[in-house]
Design an enzyme around this catalytic site. Structure first.
Site, mmCIF file in Angstrom:
data_model
loop_
_atom_site.group_PDB
_atom_site.id
_atom_site.type_symbol
_atom_site.label_atom_id
_atom_site.label_comp_id
_atom_site.label_asym_id
_atom_site.label_seq_id
_atom_site.Cartn_x
_atom_site.Cartn_y
_atom_site.Cartn_z
ATOM 1 C CB ALA A 84 38.266 42.475 41.787
ATOM 2 C CB ILE A 86 40.358 43.419 34.059
ATOM 3 C CG1 ILE A 86 40.471 41.860 33.748
ATOM 4 C CG2 ILE A 86 41.010 43.971 35.269
ATOM 5 C CD1 ILE A 86 41.958 41.505 33.466
ATOM 6 C CG ASP A 89 36.382 44.796 25.506
ATOM 7 O OD1 ASP A 89 36.494 43.848 26.667
ATOM 8 O OD2 ASP A 89 35.680 45.608 25.440
ATOM 9 N N GLY A 144 33.185 41.133 20.847
ATOM 10 C CA GLY A 144 34.485 41.706 21.247
ATOM 11 C C GLY A 144 34.598 41.256 22.811
ATOM 12 C CD GLN A 145 32.792 43.058 26.974
ATOM 13 O OE1 GLN A 145 31.574 42.975 27.255
ATOM 14 N NE2 GLN A 145 33.364 44.082 27.386
ATOM 15 C CE1 TYR A 148 33.795 42.479 32.442
ATOM 16 C CE2 TYR A 148 31.807 42.712 31.123
ATOM 17 C CZ TYR A 148 32.703 42.760 32.289
ATOM 18 O OH TYR A 148 32.093 43.787 33.227
HETATM 19 P P1 NDP Z 1 37.195 49.729 37.585
HETATM 20 O O1 NDP Z 1 37.990 49.327 36.540
HETATM 21 O O2 NDP Z 1 36.772 51.257 37.659
HETATM 22 O O3 NDP Z 1 37.699 49.173 38.907
HETATM 23 C C1 NDP Z 1 38.166 47.736 38.958
HETATM 24 C C2 NDP Z 1 38.612 47.732 40.609
HETATM 25 O O4 NDP Z 1 38.834 46.139 40.423
HETATM 26 C C3 NDP Z 1 39.921 48.365 40.868
HETATM 27 O O5 NDP Z 1 39.732 48.503 42.124
HETATM 28 C C4 NDP Z 1 40.684 47.355 40.786
HETATM 29 O O6 NDP Z 1 42.069 47.559 41.487
HETATM 30 C C5 NDP Z 1 40.332 46.144 40.956
HETATM 31 N N1 NDP Z 1 41.063 44.913 40.478
HETATM 32 C C6 NDP Z 1 41.249 44.524 39.214
HETATM 33 N N2 NDP Z 1 42.172 43.437 39.027
HETATM 34 C C7 NDP Z 1 42.272 42.943 40.177
HETATM 35 C C8 NDP Z 1 42.893 41.935 40.867
HETATM 36 N N3 NDP Z 1 43.440 41.118 39.717
HETATM 37 N N4 NDP Z 1 42.948 41.685 42.087
HETATM 38 C C9 NDP Z 1 42.376 42.689 42.986
HETATM 39 N N5 NDP Z 1 41.535 43.774 42.471
HETATM 40 C C10 NDP Z 1 41.740 44.091 41.226
HETATM 41 O O7 NDP Z 1 35.698 48.698 37.297
HETATM 42 P P2 NDP Z 1 34.107 49.227 37.519
HETATM 43 O O8 NDP Z 1 34.096 49.726 38.838
HETATM 44 O O9 NDP Z 1 33.736 49.473 36.437
HETATM 45 O O10 NDP Z 1 33.610 47.464 37.782
HETATM 46 C C11 NDP Z 1 33.484 47.014 39.162
HETATM 47 C C12 NDP Z 1 32.960 45.580 38.630
HETATM 48 O O11 NDP Z 1 31.558 45.673 38.010
HETATM 49 C C13 NDP Z 1 33.942 44.609 37.616
HETATM 50 O O12 NDP Z 1 33.253 43.096 38.058
HETATM 51 C C14 NDP Z 1 33.095 44.860 36.404
HETATM 52 O O13 NDP Z 1 33.105 43.773 35.487
HETATM 53 C C15 NDP Z 1 31.474 44.898 36.810
HETATM 54 N N6 NDP Z 1 30.686 45.808 35.756
HETATM 55 C C16 NDP Z 1 30.759 47.019 35.403
HETATM 56 C C17 NDP Z 1 30.289 47.832 34.506
HETATM 57 C C18 NDP Z 1 30.319 49.203 34.376
HETATM 58 O O14 NDP Z 1 29.686 49.563 33.336
HETATM 59 N N7 NDP Z 1 31.436 49.935 34.820
HETATM 60 C C19 NDP Z 1 29.195 47.067 33.888
HETATM 61 C C20 NDP Z 1 28.764 45.653 34.428
HETATM 62 C C21 NDP Z 1 29.770 44.970 35.234
HETATM 63 P P3 NDP Z 1 43.155 48.699 41.154
HETATM 64 O O15 NDP Z 1 42.565 49.864 41.719
HETATM 65 O O16 NDP Z 1 44.285 48.493 42.091
HETATM 66 O O17 NDP Z 1 43.275 48.714 39.621
#
Ligand code: NDP
Length: 240
Positions: A84, A86, A89, A144-145, A148
């Site tokens: 999980a 978010i 930025d 900007g991050q 993060y």
């Molecule tokens: P998404 O935004 O597509 O999905 C995020 C997921 O995390 C959702 O299921 C969301 O739940 C859940 N989530 C967010 N906050 C919470 C919380 N407080 N408690 C429980 N669940 C939570 O993200 P990505 O799939 O893109 O990213 C997944 C991981 O990979 C993250 O850690 C991200 O930082 C990392 N990452 C992503 C990259 C990318 O290019 N996409 C690159 C590098 C790292 P809900 O559906 O309920 O909102």
């Protein structure tokens, strides 16, 4: 008996790919999410994988959530994927303290919360896999991050320290640092900025969710028992 895997943020984006890959590989899988119950219900309908809502930045909620998962799946968590995350930025000179706190709590404190809750049972069982989702921007930093990048870099330090604490208990702790992957998170990036990012990726494209899930399957495998404390870069050769 099937091993139990729990994926946070497991109902959409990278997490949904991880959850589905673990399910196909024969694990008994639970997917956590936060608030998007419409997507979670659709995911459950399509896959049959049980979904559980709680906020991973809240320690007590993690305790309650893990208890519920263990009761429903009938065992303790063998594989925890702290996925999980978010982004919020902003340049630091404009960053509101709430944006800092939200990103640190959701991306980094969550990794403490979830790992702290599951690790006693793993130590007792003398088996466990903890896989933490870092980011290329935690490895190299990104303007900007600051929030993060700090959280994702903190995850790497946490991973190494917990790996050392756990190595003689049959528990491996590793991180994955994905490059840019096509998900809702990166869909939020402006098209002209996306084009500039692609120019920095030697593979010439964003990564696919399945390519991250494949890394998780490798680290989760029982046969990966001598791999611990690493950060697996899956980024198309970016910033090597
Ligand atoms: P998404 O935004 O597509 O999905 C995020 C997921 O995390 C959702 O299921 C969301 O739940 C859940 N989530 C967010 N906050 C919470 C919380 N407080 N408690 C429980 N669940 C939570 O993200 P990505 O799939 O893109 O990213 C997944 C991981 O990979 C993250 O850690 C991200 O930082 C990392 N990452 C992503 C990259 C990318 O290019 N996409 C690159 C590098 C790292 P809900 O559906 O309920 O909102």
């Amino acid at each position: 008996m099937k091993k139990i895997a729990l994926v946070t943020g497991g109902t959409r984006g990278i997490g949904s790919g991880i959850t589905k890959a673990l399910h196909s590989a024969g694990y008994s899988v639970a997917a956590n999410y936060n608030s998007d119950s419409t997507t979670a219900a659709k995911f459950h309908e399509e896959t049959g994988i049980p979904v559980f809502s709680w906020d991973v930045s809240d320690y007590e909620a993690c305790e309650r959530g893990v208890t519920q998962v263990c009761e429903q799946l009938g065992g303790t968590v063998d594989i925890l994927v702290n996925n999980a995350g978010i982004t919020r930025d902003s340049m630091l000179h404009k960053m509101d303290v709430s944006l800092w706190a939200k990103v640190i709590n959701t991306n980094l404190n969550s990794v403490f919360n979830m790992s702290r809750v599951v690790i006693p049972a793993m130590r007792e069982k003398k088996f466990g896999r903890i896989i933490n989702m870092s980011s290329v921007n935690g490895v190299k930093g990104q303007a900007g991050q600051t929030n993060y990048s700090a959280a994702k870099s903190g995850i790497i330090g946490f991973t190494k320290a917990l790996a050392l604490e756990s190595a003689n208990k049959g528990i491996t702790v590793n991180a994955i640092a994905p490059g840019y992957i096509s998900t809702d998170m990166t869909d939020a990036i402006r098209d002209d900025i996306k084009a500039k990012i692609v120019e920095t990726i030697p593979s010439g494209r964003f990564g696919r969710i399945e390519e991250i899930a494949h890394g998780v399957l490798f680290l989760a495998d029982e046969k990966s028992s001598f791999v611990t404390g690493i950060t697996l870069n899956i980024n198309g050769g970016q910033y090597l």
